[in-house]
Write a protein that holds these residues in place. Structure first.
Motif, PDB file in Angstrom:
ATOM      1  N   ARG A 189      20.698  13.972  -4.935  1.00 37.91           N
ATOM      2  CA  ARG A 189      21.074  12.564  -5.130  1.00 37.91           C
ATOM      3  C   ARG A 189      21.474  11.912  -4.024  1.00 37.91           C
ATOM      4  O   ARG A 189      20.844  10.630  -3.862  1.00 37.91           O
ATOM      5  CB  ARG A 189      22.479  12.402  -6.190  1.00 37.91           C
ATOM      6  CG  ARG A 189      22.231  12.607  -7.716  1.00 37.91           C
ATOM      7  CD  ARG A 189      23.149  11.950  -8.474  1.00 37.91           C
ATOM      8  NE  ARG A 189      23.085  12.248  -9.888  1.00 37.91           N
ATOM      9  CZ  ARG A 189      23.708  12.937 -10.718  1.00 37.91           C
ATOM     10  NH1 ARG A 189      24.696  13.923  -9.920  1.00 37.91           N
ATOM     11  NH2 ARG A 189      23.234  13.260 -11.780  1.00 37.91           N
ATOM     12  N   GLY A 193      20.349  12.516  -0.935  1.00 39.82           N
ATOM     13  CA  GLY A 193      19.401  12.769   0.114  1.00 39.82           C
ATOM     14  C   GLY A 193      19.546  13.527   1.218  1.00 39.82           C
ATOM     15  O   GLY A 193      19.513  13.204   2.508  1.00 39.82           O
ATOM     16  N   GLU A 206      12.097  16.241   2.422  1.00 35.11           N
ATOM     17  CA  GLU A 206      12.248  14.903   2.024  1.00 35.11           C
ATOM     18  C   GLU A 206      12.534  15.022   0.401  1.00 35.11           C
ATOM     19  O   GLU A 206      12.303  15.980  -0.237  1.00 35.11           O
ATOM     20  CB  GLU A 206      10.834  14.351   2.002  1.00 35.11           C
ATOM     21  CG  GLU A 206      10.192  13.955   3.477  1.00 35.11           C
ATOM     22  CD  GLU A 206      11.347  12.881   4.202  1.00 35.11           C
ATOM     23  OE1 GLU A 206      11.608  11.994   3.206  1.00 35.11           O
ATOM     24  OE2 GLU A 206      11.183  13.021   5.159  1.00 35.11           O
ATOM     25  N   SER A 207      13.356  14.133   0.211  1.00 34.92           N
ATOM     26  CA  SER A 207      14.289  14.333  -1.284  1.00 34.92           C
ATOM     27  C   SER A 207      13.658  12.979  -2.383  1.00 34.92           C
ATOM     28  O   SER A 207      14.298  13.197  -3.520  1.00 34.92           O
ATOM     29  CB  SER A 207      15.674  14.062  -1.089  1.00 34.92           C
ATOM     30  OG  SER A 207      16.123  12.853  -0.393  1.00 34.92           O
ATOM     31  N   GLU A 208      12.654  12.329  -1.878  1.00 27.36           N
ATOM     32  CA  GLU A 208      12.353  11.063  -2.584  1.00 27.36           C
ATOM     33  C   GLU A 208      11.847  11.723  -4.009  1.00 27.36           C
ATOM     34  O   GLU A 208      12.071  11.123  -5.253  1.00 27.36           O
ATOM     35  CB  GLU A 208      11.594  10.279  -1.963  1.00 27.36           C
ATOM     36  CG  GLU A 208      11.119   9.127  -2.872  1.00 27.36           C
ATOM     37  CD  GLU A 208       9.912   8.114  -2.026  1.00 27.36           C
ATOM     38  OE1 GLU A 208       9.632   7.010  -2.482  1.00 27.36           O
ATOM     39  OE2 GLU A 208       9.831   8.449  -0.847  1.00 27.36           O
ATOM     40  N   GLY A 209      10.935  12.368  -3.995  1.00 29.81           N
ATOM     41  CA  GLY A 209      10.302  13.022  -5.265  1.00 29.81           C
ATOM     42  C   GLY A 209      11.393  13.601  -6.018  1.00 29.81           C
ATOM     43  O   GLY A 209      11.280  13.414  -7.412  1.00 29.81           O
ATOM     44  N   GLN A 233      14.608  13.173  -6.269  1.00 27.66           N
ATOM     45  CA  GLN A 233      15.431  12.045  -6.685  1.00 27.66           C
ATOM     46  C   GLN A 233      14.742  11.427  -7.935  1.00 27.66           C
ATOM     47  O   GLN A 233      15.541  10.978  -9.002  1.00 27.66           O
ATOM     48  CB  GLN A 233      15.639  11.027  -5.570  1.00 27.66           C
ATOM     49  CG  GLN A 233      16.589  11.725  -4.593  1.00 27.66           C
ATOM     50  CD  GLN A 233      16.893  10.599  -3.382  1.00 27.66           C
ATOM     51  OE1 GLN A 233      15.963  10.146  -3.136  1.00 27.66           O
ATOM     52  NE2 GLN A 233      18.049  10.864  -2.825  1.00 27.66           N
ATOM     53  N   ALA A 234      13.397  11.200  -7.756  1.00 23.69           N
ATOM     54  CA  ALA A 234      12.668  10.301  -8.999  1.00 23.69           C
ATOM     55  C   ALA A 234      12.856  11.187 -10.197  1.00 23.69           C
ATOM     56  O   ALA A 234      12.905  10.990 -11.170  1.00 23.69           O
ATOM     57  CB  ALA A 234      11.329  10.188  -8.392  1.00 23.69           C
TER      58      ALA A 234
END
Length: 363
Positions: free
Chosen positions: A38, A40, A46-49, A51-52
């Motif tokens: 949550r 990051g 990379e945590s974007e994917g 997190q989505a």
């Protein structure tokens, strides 16, 4: 949020082959790992994917999917959890989605896996089907991956004798993959188990096939490779079996057959035990009542049979014999071709006729 809820969430967020994240979760714990995603704060990632996926997850939807698919969840602390999966360490599944009546832990107690090439030979298909049926008759639960070729033949062999077989899927338990095995998967669910570490609706993906192989290897007491190419998903299963120090067997084939190259390599490199009859496998796994010198159908040479004879032999069941007319429909051959082949197979001792019904000869 408790630990099981966190593991369920992570199963929707993390891919089974993401070893870095699996190690991280094992190190910090499931609840803490979710908070790190949550915020990051995942190291070297990379945590974007992720997190989505985290934002898209809904506990309500996950529970609703269980009802829709007639599925149950088996968590790591459940009495039904097979403890041998813990041998995978940080690579063990977060949770299992299960369809079927048998208890997963009990089914795995006396189990073995039979795996092999999708593009298999008639010889390989016969060995997988016949050995599975005979081992099932001895009370063994046969585990495989539901794929075309050897996997499907192994499941079919067990079903032909009314046994229990377990299919570990590389997709959601509600996804029929391959499509050609939709009916087979439904039959497995009726009497055996469908298992997946991916949520319902998850499509089959190449990396998921490789990842599920570790579950097949860890669930069973030993693994039999019937046919395999030099580089294939089957050899990845064999590698997991070796890592877990479980017995690995390989069935030899013709030296000219590309489908047997992987088996011969495993034997030559000392990674697998040569298996020429199903009794050897059962005895090595602890079935002390068997002797290795019993004559069996699968140890008889089938290479001398014609393609038509092999096709008819592959269609003959071990139990609940079938009339020639049904075998004609199964094989697509003419009745005359079927009858001629049946006569040869009976003389050679592969099959017998009882009340106009044909079935394989037992060992």
């Amino acid at each position: 949020m408790d630990t099981n809820e966190a593991l369920l969430l992570l199963a929707h967020v993390i891919e089974p082959n993401d070893e870095r994240m699996q190690f991280f979760i094992e190190e910090v714990g499931p609840i803490e790992a979710i908070e790190a995603i949550r915020r990051g704060l995942i190291p070297k990632r990379e945590s974007e994917g992720l997190q989505a996926r985290l934002r898209a997850f809904s506990f309500t939807t996950a529970v609703r999917e269980l009802d829709r698919c007639s599925t149950r969840l088996v968590f790591r602390d459940s009495p039904e959890w097979p403890s041998q999966l813990n041998d995978l360490g940080h690579e063990r599944p977060f949770v299992l989605w299960v369809v079927g009546t048998p208890d997963v832990r009990l089914a795995a107690v006396r189990s073995l896996s039979i795996v092999g090439a999708r593009d298999c030979s008639p010889y390989g298909r016969f060995v997988a089907r016949d050995w599975s049926a005979r081992l099932s008759d001895r009370g063994w639960v046969v585990i495989s991956g539901g794929a075309l070729g050897i996997d499907g033949a192994a499941h079919q062999g067990v079903l032909s004798v009314g046994g229990v077989t377990v299919c570990v899927l590389a997709c959601g338990v509600d996804v029929s993959y391959p499509r050609a095995h939709e009916s087979l998967l439904a039959n497995i669910a009726d009497t055996g188990l469908l298992i997946s570490e991916s949520p319902p609706g998850s499509p089959a993906m190449r990396q998921r096939f490789l990842s599920r192989n570790r579950i097949i290897a860890a669930l069973s007491r030993g693994t039999v490779v019937v046919e395999a190419g030099s580089r294939s998903g089957t050899t990845s299963t064999a590698n997991f079996v070796n890592r877990l120090n479980r017995p690995l067997f390989a069935v030899p084939g013709a030296v000219t057959s590309p489908a047997s190259i992987g088996c011969h390599q495993l034997i030559n490199e000392g990674k697998a035990i040569l298996a020429t009859q199903w009794q050897d496998v059962a005895a090595m796994l602890g079935d002390q009542q068997l002797t290795s010198n019993l004559e069996s159908v699968q140890s008889r040479p089938t290479d001398v049979l014609t393609p038509i004879q092999k096709k008819v032999l592959d269609a003959v069941p071990l139990r609940r014999g079938k009339p020639a007319e049904v075998l004609m429909l199964t094989t697509g051959l003419s009745l005359r071709e079927v009858l001629i082949a049946l006569g040869v197979l009976e003389v050679e001792g592969f099959i017998r006729q009882e009340d106009h019904l044909w079935r394989l000869v037992r060992a």
